[in-house]
Scaffold this active site. Structure first.
Site, PDB file in Angstrom:
ATOM      1  N   PRO A  88     -15.211 -32.490 -17.314  1.00  0.00           N
ATOM      2  CG  PRO A  88     -16.968 -34.019 -17.283  1.00  0.00           C
ATOM      3  CD  PRO A  88     -16.653 -32.584 -17.520  1.00  0.00           C
ATOM      4  CD  GLU A 115     -26.538 -35.132 -20.895  1.00  0.00           C
ATOM      5  OE1 GLU A 115     -25.773 -36.080 -21.047  1.00  0.00           O
ATOM      6  OE2 GLU A 115     -27.144 -34.903 -19.837  1.00  0.00           O
ATOM      7  NE  ARG A 153      -4.324 -21.820  -0.055  1.00  0.00           N
ATOM      8  CZ  ARG A 153      -3.131 -22.369   0.113  1.00  0.00           C
ATOM      9  NH1 ARG A 153      -2.473 -22.849  -0.909  1.00  0.00           N
ATOM     10  NH2 ARG A 153      -2.607 -22.442   1.312  1.00  0.00           N
ATOM     11  CG  ASP A 168       0.132 -24.593   1.515  1.00  0.00           C
ATOM     12  OD1 ASP A 168      -0.319 -24.642   2.649  1.00  0.00           O
ATOM     13  OD2 ASP A 168      -0.254 -23.815   0.623  1.00  0.00           O
TER      14      ASP A 168
END
Ligand code: ADE
Length: 256
Positions: A88, A115, A153, A168
């Site tokens: 994150p 953690e 993709r 797209d």
């Protein structure tokens, strides 16, 4: 392009790899995706992969040695692989970053858990950390799938038709226009007449304008980086004038 996923939960990837569009690409040999179980590189009878944090605190931290060995194992096969840790705290994963990653022939994706991962792995063993959004997942596995899917993709041969990428969302900085298929009437909702006209010039103009309006309504932040043509500006002026006229009339009615 080759992807190697380092994970404590390789089974999480089996149904994803067995059934998606990516499976077709793997079968065609356009991409390869393999998993390495970090636990196989842990020592001792219990094959421990985590330990308590120095300095105290709750939760467990992934030990550095099994991860380093797993990275080494992946690098035996792909010595020049770009190594990413899903975290994150990483660089936010967006369209541009997905395209940037296309430059690498091989990518190693480390999925952290608990953690987090001992910081020395981030300092000396990975090229960068990537986050898929400002929230914390229980592990990096879903993030690895997101990154691989979005990068793959763009690789020729992964999608059925190259055209599906050209139009797209995000490709030209705007959200994609609205799509419709049969039936022509769905309850009281009709397919816009212009799409049935067969006039490709009008259709393509309608789609551009629809993209502009959808982006203004749903993601106005994206417009800061879009280059607008003279036709786009004329169209937006007309929309603006119509809106101003509506506001003026509504205001007058309120004041009466
Ligand atoms: N691991 C936990 N949360 C994550 C996130 N937001 N992105 C990438 N990896 C993660």
């Amino acid at each position: 392009m080759n992807f190697v996923i380092l994970t404590l939960f390789p089974e999480m990837f089996s149904s994803w790899l067995g059934s998606s569009i990516l499976k077709r690409a793997i079968d065609k040999g356009v991409i390869s995706i393999e998993t390495i179980n970090i636990r196989e590189f842990a020592e001792g009878r219990h094959k421990t992969t985590d330990d308590r944090p120095y300095g105290g605190g709750s939760g467990m931290v992934m030990k550095p040695e099994p991860i380093a060995r797993a990275i080494n194992k992946a690098k035996e096969r792909y010595p020049n692989a770009y190594t990413i840790s899903l975290s994150p705290q990483g660089r936010l994963f967006k369209h541009e970053l997905a395209k940037e990653l296309l430059q690498y022939r091989s990518i190693i994706l480390l999925c952290g858990h608990y953690e987090g991962v001992d910081e020395r792995i981030h300092e000396g063993w990975v090229d960068e950390e990537i986050s898929i959004g400002d929230y914390v997942l229980t592990g990096g596995e879903p993030a690895a799938m997101v990154v691989i899917d979005a990068v793959a993709r763009f690789i020729p041969g992964v999608l059925g038709s190259r055209d599906s990428i050209k139009e797209d969302s995000f490709t030209n900085g705007l959200l994609e226009y609205a799509q419709y298929t049969r039936p022509r009437s769905f309850g009281r909702a009709e397919v816009p007449e212009v799409l049935l006209s067969g006039n490709h010039c009008r259709i393509s103009r309608w789609r551009r304008e629809n993209s502009l309006i959808r982006t203004i309504l749903k993601r106005p932040d994206l417009l800061a980086n879009v280059s607008l043509s003279k036709e786009d500006i004329d169209f937006l002026r007309k929309v603006n004038q119509s809106i101003n006229a509506i506001i003026l009339r509504a205001q007058r009615e309120l004041e009466q």
